[in-house]
Design a protein around this motif. Structure first.
Motif, PDB file in Angstrom:
ATOM      1  N   ASP A   8       1.061   5.050   5.353  1.00 34.43           N
ATOM      2  CA  ASP A   8       2.053   4.709   4.337  1.00 34.43           C
ATOM      3  C   ASP A   8       1.498   4.772   2.921  1.00 34.43           C
ATOM      4  O   ASP A   8       2.159   4.393   1.978  1.00 34.43           O
ATOM      5  N   LYS A   9       0.306   5.270   2.740  1.00 31.26           N
ATOM      6  CA  LYS A   9      -0.258   5.426   1.404  1.00 31.26           C
ATOM      7  C   LYS A   9       0.628   6.403   0.628  1.00 31.26           C
ATOM      8  O   LYS A   9       0.879   7.515   1.063  1.00 31.26           O
ATOM      9  N   GLY A  10       1.097   5.969  -0.501  1.00 29.28           N
ATOM     10  CA  GLY A  10       1.912   6.842  -1.328  1.00 29.28           C
ATOM     11  C   GLY A  10       3.387   6.851  -0.976  1.00 29.28           C
ATOM     12  O   GLY A  10       4.127   7.673  -1.518  1.00 29.28           O
ATOM     13  N   LEU A  11       3.827   5.961  -0.110  1.00 34.86           N
ATOM     14  CA  LEU A  11       5.231   5.949   0.300  1.00 34.86           C
ATOM     15  C   LEU A  11       6.153   5.853  -0.909  1.00 34.86           C
ATOM     16  O   LEU A  11       7.178   6.510  -0.980  1.00 34.86           O
ATOM     17  N   SER A  12       5.779   5.045  -1.880  1.00 31.84           N
ATOM     18  CA  SER A  12       6.628   4.884  -3.064  1.00 31.84           C
ATOM     19  C   SER A  12       5.938   5.370  -4.337  1.00 31.84           C
ATOM     20  O   SER A  12       6.378   5.087  -5.444  1.00 31.84           O
ATOM     21  N   GLU A  13       4.891   6.130  -4.165  1.00 36.09           N
ATOM     22  CA  GLU A  13       4.081   6.599  -5.289  1.00 36.09           C
ATOM     23  C   GLU A  13       4.889   7.378  -6.329  1.00 36.09           C
ATOM     24  O   GLU A  13       4.632   7.282  -7.525  1.00 36.09           O
ATOM     25  N   ASP A  14       5.873   8.148  -5.896  1.00 38.65           N
ATOM     26  CA  ASP A  14       6.637   8.977  -6.825  1.00 38.65           C
ATOM     27  C   ASP A  14       7.926   8.317  -7.311  1.00 38.65           C
ATOM     28  O   ASP A  14       8.711   8.945  -8.020  1.00 38.65           O
ATOM     29  N   CYS A  15       8.140   7.049  -6.965  1.00 38.76           N
ATOM     30  CA  CYS A  15       9.342   6.339  -7.399  1.00 38.76           C
ATOM     31  C   CYS A  15       9.202   5.895  -8.857  1.00 38.76           C
ATOM     32  O   CYS A  15       8.134   5.482  -9.292  1.00 38.76           O
ATOM     33  N   HIS A  16      10.315   5.974  -9.590  1.00 34.78           N
ATOM     34  CA  HIS A  16      10.284   5.644 -11.007  1.00 34.78           C
ATOM     35  C   HIS A  16      10.997   4.343 -11.341  1.00 34.78           C
ATOM     36  O   HIS A  16      11.113   4.000 -12.517  1.00 34.78           O
ATOM     37  N   SER A  17      11.473   3.622 -10.331  1.00 35.14           N
ATOM     38  CA  SER A  17      12.125   2.337 -10.577  1.00 35.14           C
ATOM     39  C   SER A  17      11.987   1.460  -9.338  1.00 35.14           C
ATOM     40  O   SER A  17      11.691   1.951  -8.240  1.00 35.14           O
ATOM     41  N   LEU A  18      12.235   0.186  -9.529  1.00 33.41           N
ATOM     42  CA  LEU A  18      12.202  -0.740  -8.396  1.00 33.41           C
ATOM     43  C   LEU A  18      13.316  -0.406  -7.404  1.00 33.41           C
ATOM     44  O   LEU A  18      13.124  -0.497  -6.194  1.00 33.41           O
ATOM     45  N   ALA A  19      14.463   0.019  -7.919  1.00 35.23           N
ATOM     46  CA  ALA A  19      15.575   0.386  -7.033  1.00 35.23           C
ATOM     47  C   ALA A  19      15.188   1.589  -6.170  1.00 35.23           C
ATOM     48  O   ALA A  19      15.500   1.634  -4.973  1.00 35.23           O
ATOM     49  N   ALA A  20      14.495   2.555  -6.765  1.00 40.95           N
ATOM     50  CA  ALA A  20      14.050   3.721  -6.002  1.00 40.95           C
ATOM     51  C   ALA A  20      13.033   3.311  -4.945  1.00 40.95           C
ATOM     52  O   ALA A  20      13.060   3.821  -3.823  1.00 40.95           O
ATOM     53  N   MET A  21      12.142   2.391  -5.306  1.00 45.49           N
ATOM     54  CA  MET A  21      11.158   1.896  -4.330  1.00 45.49           C
ATOM     55  C   MET A  21      11.866   1.203  -3.173  1.00 45.49           C
ATOM     56  O   MET A  21      11.533   1.431  -2.011  1.00 45.49           O
ATOM     57  N   ALA A  22      12.850   0.361  -3.486  1.00 45.86           N
ATOM     58  CA  ALA A  22      13.585  -0.352  -2.443  1.00 45.86           C
ATOM     59  C   ALA A  22      14.291   0.632  -1.517  1.00 45.86           C
ATOM     60  O   ALA A  22      14.253   0.476  -0.290  1.00 45.86           O
ATOM     61  N   ALA A  23      14.903   1.659  -2.096  1.00 42.53           N
ATOM     62  CA  ALA A  23      15.600   2.654  -1.280  1.00 42.53           C
ATOM     63  C   ALA A  23      14.617   3.373  -0.358  1.00 42.53           C
ATOM     64  O   ALA A  23      14.912   3.611   0.818  1.00 42.53           O
ATOM     65  N   ARG A  24      13.447   3.710  -0.861  1.00 37.16           N
ATOM     66  CA  ARG A  24      12.451   4.404  -0.053  1.00 37.16           C
ATOM     67  C   ARG A  24      11.997   3.525   1.113  1.00 37.16           C
ATOM     68  O   ARG A  24      11.870   3.994   2.242  1.00 37.16           O
ATOM     69  N   PHE A  25      11.742   2.248   0.837  1.00 42.04           N
ATOM     70  CA  PHE A  25      11.321   1.336   1.904  1.00 42.04           C
ATOM     71  C   PHE A  25      12.427   1.148   2.937  1.00 42.04           C
ATOM     72  O   PHE A  25      12.163   1.078   4.140  1.00 42.04           O
ATOM     73  N   GLU A  26      13.678   1.079   2.473  1.00 45.27           N
ATOM     74  CA  GLU A  26      14.802   0.940   3.395  1.00 45.27           C
ATOM     75  C   GLU A  26      14.938   2.177   4.281  1.00 45.27           C
ATOM     76  O   GLU A  26      15.207   2.070   5.476  1.00 45.27           O
TER      77      GLU A  26
END
Length: 79
Positions: A8-26
Motif C-alpha cells: 500500500d505504499k503510495g496508495l494516496s501519494e498522487d492525491c491532491h486533497s483529503l477528499a481524494a485520499m478518502a475516496a482512494r481509501f474507500e
C-alpha cells in the motif's frame, strides 16, 4: 497457488486533497471486501502480504497477474 503482493505504499501519494485520499481509501476497502467475499485470502510470506486464491480461474477473472507464474519467474533470470 496464484498470488500477488499487496503493497500500500503510495496508495494516496498522487492525491491532491483529503477528499481524494478518502475516496482512494474507500475504493481500496471496497476491493478488499469484494476479494474477501470471493474467497481470496491474505497470507504473510517472507515479510510480504500476498493475496491468494486457490482457484486460478477466479484469480485470473479479476485480471490479476500471478507472481508465482512462469512469466514472473523468467523476469528474475539474469541474462
Amino acid at each position: 497457488m496464484p498470488h500477488f503482493t499487496w503493497c500500500d505504499k503510495g496508495l494516496s501519494e498522487d492525491c491532491h486533497s483529503l477528499a481524494a485520499m478518502a475516496a482512494r481509501f474507500e475504493e481500496a476497502a471496497a476491493l478488499m471486501r469484494r476479494l474477501d467475499q470471493d474467497g481470496f485470502c491474505l497470507e504473510r510470506q517472507r515479510g510480504q502480504q500476498h493475496i491468494t486464491h486457490t482457484d486460478s480461474t477466479v484469480f485470473a477473472a479479476f485480471g490479476f497477474l500471478d507472481e508465482a507464474g512462469p512469466g514472473r519467474q523468467l523476469e528474475l533470470v539474469a541474462s
